[in-house]
Each structure stands twice: as structure tokens, then as C-alpha cells.
Write a protein that holds these residues in place. Sequence first.
Motif, PDB file in Angstrom:
ATOM      1  N   UNK B  11       7.341   8.536 -77.522  1.00 43.58           N
ATOM      2  CA  UNK B  11       7.046   7.795 -76.284  1.00 43.58           C
ATOM      3  C   UNK B  11       8.337   7.276 -75.665  1.00 43.58           C
ATOM      4  N   UNK B  12       9.214   6.727 -76.475  1.00 47.96           N
ATOM      5  CA  UNK B  12      10.471   6.206 -75.946  1.00 47.96           C
ATOM      6  C   UNK B  12      11.276   7.321 -75.280  1.00 47.96           C
ATOM      7  N   UNK B  13      11.264   8.494 -75.887  1.00 47.54           N
ATOM      8  CA  UNK B  13      12.042   9.600 -75.324  1.00 47.54           C
ATOM      9  C   UNK B  13      11.491  10.011 -73.958  1.00 47.54           C
ATOM     10  N   UNK B  14      10.180  10.155 -73.859  1.00 50.06           N
ATOM     11  CA  UNK B  14       9.630  10.575 -72.574  1.00 50.06           C
ATOM     12  C   UNK B  14       9.761   9.465 -71.536  1.00 50.06           C
ATOM     13  N   UNK B  15       9.795   8.228 -71.996  1.00 54.54           N
ATOM     14  CA  UNK B  15       9.936   7.127 -71.038  1.00 54.54           C
ATOM     15  C   UNK B  15      11.340   7.077 -70.432  1.00 54.54           C
ATOM     16  N   UNK B  16      12.278   7.817 -71.017  1.00 56.65           N
ATOM     17  CA  UNK B  16      13.630   7.787 -70.440  1.00 56.65           C
ATOM     18  C   UNK B  16      13.663   8.387 -69.038  1.00 56.65           C
ATOM     19  N   UNK B  17      12.712   9.254 -68.733  1.00 57.06           N
ATOM     20  CA  UNK B  17      12.805  10.009 -67.473  1.00 57.06           C
ATOM     21  C   UNK B  17      11.856   9.489 -66.411  1.00 57.06           C
ATOM     22  N   UNK B  18      11.221   8.346 -66.669  1.00 53.81           N
ATOM     23  CA  UNK B  18      10.308   7.809 -65.667  1.00 53.81           C
ATOM     24  C   UNK B  18      10.808   6.452 -65.200  1.00 53.81           C
ATOM     25  N   UNK B  19      10.458   6.112 -63.961  1.00 50.48           N
ATOM     26  CA  UNK B  19      10.834   4.810 -63.416  1.00 50.48           C
ATOM     27  C   UNK B  19       9.622   3.894 -63.364  1.00 50.48           C
ATOM     28  N   UNK B  20       8.468   4.450 -62.990  1.00 53.09           N
ATOM     29  CA  UNK B  20       7.264   3.643 -62.868  1.00 53.09           C
ATOM     30  C   UNK B  20       6.641   3.444 -64.249  1.00 53.09           C
TER      31      UNK B  20
END
Lengths: 158, 158
Positions: B11-20
Motif C-alpha cells: 500500500x505504501x508503495x502504490x501510495x507514492x504515485x497518488x496525490x489524492x
Amino acid sequence: MSEGVEWAVHCCVVLTSVAAPVPAARLAELHQVSPTYLAKQLQALARAGLVFSVQGKSGGYVLSRPPAEITLLDVVEAIDGPEPAFVCTEIRQRGPMATPAEYCTTPCPISRAMAASESARRDALRSVTIAGLAEQVEAGSGAGTLNGVAAWLGSTGT
Amino acid sequence: MSEGVEWAVHCCVVLTSVAAPVPAARLAELHQVSPTYLAKQLQALARAGLVFSVQGKSGGYVLSRPPAEITLLDVVEAIDGPEPAFVCTEIRQRGPMATPAEYCTTPCPISRAMAASESARRDALRSVTIAGLAEQVEAGSGAGTLNGVAAWLGSTGT
DNA sequence: GGTCAGGTACTCGGATAGAGTATGTCCGAGTGAGTAGGG
DNA sequence: CCCTACTCACTCGGACATACTCTATCCGAGTACCTGACC
């Protein structure tokens, strides 16, 4: 980590100074722990080949190798099992945005990082031997400590 | 090790590429895992201060820091807890041959060895950042992979 | 058209059940030692 | 006096309960957005 690991390591250290087999019950009395459960841990050590178990009237457990050839890693793996703590479930290959299996030729980066940390831990454990621990015990608690314990283990009283 | 650790890291890894903010349910759908249980892991991340949780209609979770400042150790400790796996129960101070407490000024050698291995593991985990993992994912699965995931997270369909 | 109040739907958060593993216990199988008898 | 066979007590080994943590789930608290009315 399993609490039995601590018991097992202590048992291996005290076994460095004895020649005759020591029953599990006596080791349990020495450490004031559950005799039956400690027996289970010693059985695991025997299955791993770290100690020999001899049956009969004056039976018990003896180290199967020189203490310098038994590492802390051997004991930990004998009790906790050799499988690593982290197992990759290949999350990347699941879900709507799954990475196709043909792209997954190498372990995923997360799995690799976890494996590296496991490896570091194992290296640290492998660098410590039972003989080294016994030496440090003597240095810390006074020379002859282990011989005193060995004498107590061999005697019959409390 | 807790299986939730793997989920949390992904989850942390995929959250790197989102702003919202991204809802927990959507992350669960992406990874095909239990939504409610993943929510629990994300709560742990929030308590540890690694992610911010925003409520409301378009709420969810966002990383609280730049990915380069979040280490794998941070995530592992947030989920599994900061206490070390091995805890010394001071066996040497128990039983008939107990070492007197006044001699126990330093941790026993076994405890020290275990602490050293723990430290090695922690160092290895600390040397890996979420940003580094994201970089390796891009290198392994092709540039733009994470952006594709981000687009899917932001969209509404499956 | 702009502002504001209200409703609504969506989110997180903690309290609540179920499964798996670590912990602790028990009794039976096996064996070496000691002993008694015989040569 | 020596050898042998037996008994016995002591050991390990695996099969059996219990406690705790991990896994999974549910429902309530809170909040941003959207809608509608009002100015």
C-alpha cells in the motif's frame, strides 16, 4: 520469537561443560521451567542433530558436536523452524492491475528487501557459537561458573 | 511475521504515485485482500504517523512524508510493533544455581547476541526506503506501472 | 448570481467473533543399569 | 568367582488439552461534498 529458544540456548551452553548425559527434567529444575515443555524443545534439538538423546536409566541429552561447531543460528532454526519469517504471497500478481506472471522472473523488490534483512539476521546469528557464549558467561559470571553448574547437574541433591 | 506487513508495504508503495487520498476499500480491491482487515493495518500506519487519514466523502489515506523518508523499518514496526522478537527472561537469575543479581550488571551473553542479530535486521530494513522500492518496481515491471495503478485508484470502475 | 444551511453518502475508528499457532501436559514405548541366580 | 538372564526404574517420544495472538468482521462516530433554498 518462541520463548523456548531462550531455554534451548541456555541448555546448550550448560551442556558444554558436562560429559555424561543430562536428563531434561534436571535441566528444567536448573532453569525453573516446565519440565515437559522443555523436553519438547530438547526433542527438537535432537531432531535437528544438535544433541544426542540417550535412553535408559542414566540417559539424557549430550551435545553431538564440539560447542565451537554449533552456532546460535542452528539452535534458533531447530526450535523456530528454518522457514523465514516473511513469505511473499505474490500480491503483485493479483487484483485488477496484476502484473502478468511472465514479468515476474525475479522476486518482487519487497520480497528481496525482506530476504536481505533475514539474511543479515541469520549472518549475525551464525557468527555466534555456543562455545563463544560459554566463554562470555565465564568471563561475566566468573571462571568456574559452568563447572559448578556441571557439578550440580551431575549430583543428585537440589 | 504478520502477513499484514506485506499488505502495508505494498500500500505504501502504490501510495507514492497518488496525490489524492485513497480509501482502504479501494486498496483492498486492488490487492484482492480483506477490506476490513487491511483497514486495520492502515489504521496502524496512521497511528505510527506514516500516513494521514482524511475522512469524509473523498477521504482515504495519504503518505504523510516523502517516500524517501519512510523506511521499511518504519512500516514493519508500525504493524508488528517496535518491541524486539527476543525478550530475555533472565533465566540465569533463577533456579538453584542462580547468578546473584549483583553480578548481572550487563545483559547476559545470549541476550546480547540476540540483540545484535535484531540490530542487524533493523539496519537492513532501515536502509530500504519506500521510494527505493517504488523505483525498483518501475525498473522491474516497466516505467509507468505505478502511474497506471494510480490512474486506476483514482477512477471509479473496476 | 452568491451565500448559507441542511441532508446525505462516504470515510475512518474502535469494539467484537473465529482460526491457527505457541504453550503446557499426559501417558506409553524403549533401554540401560542393577541384581539375583546358576554354573 | 564369573557369566547370564531377568526385573526394574528411569529415560525419551509422540499424542492430547489450553491460552494467546493473528486474522477477519461488524457497526457507530465523524466529516467533506452536494443540493436546495434564500437573500
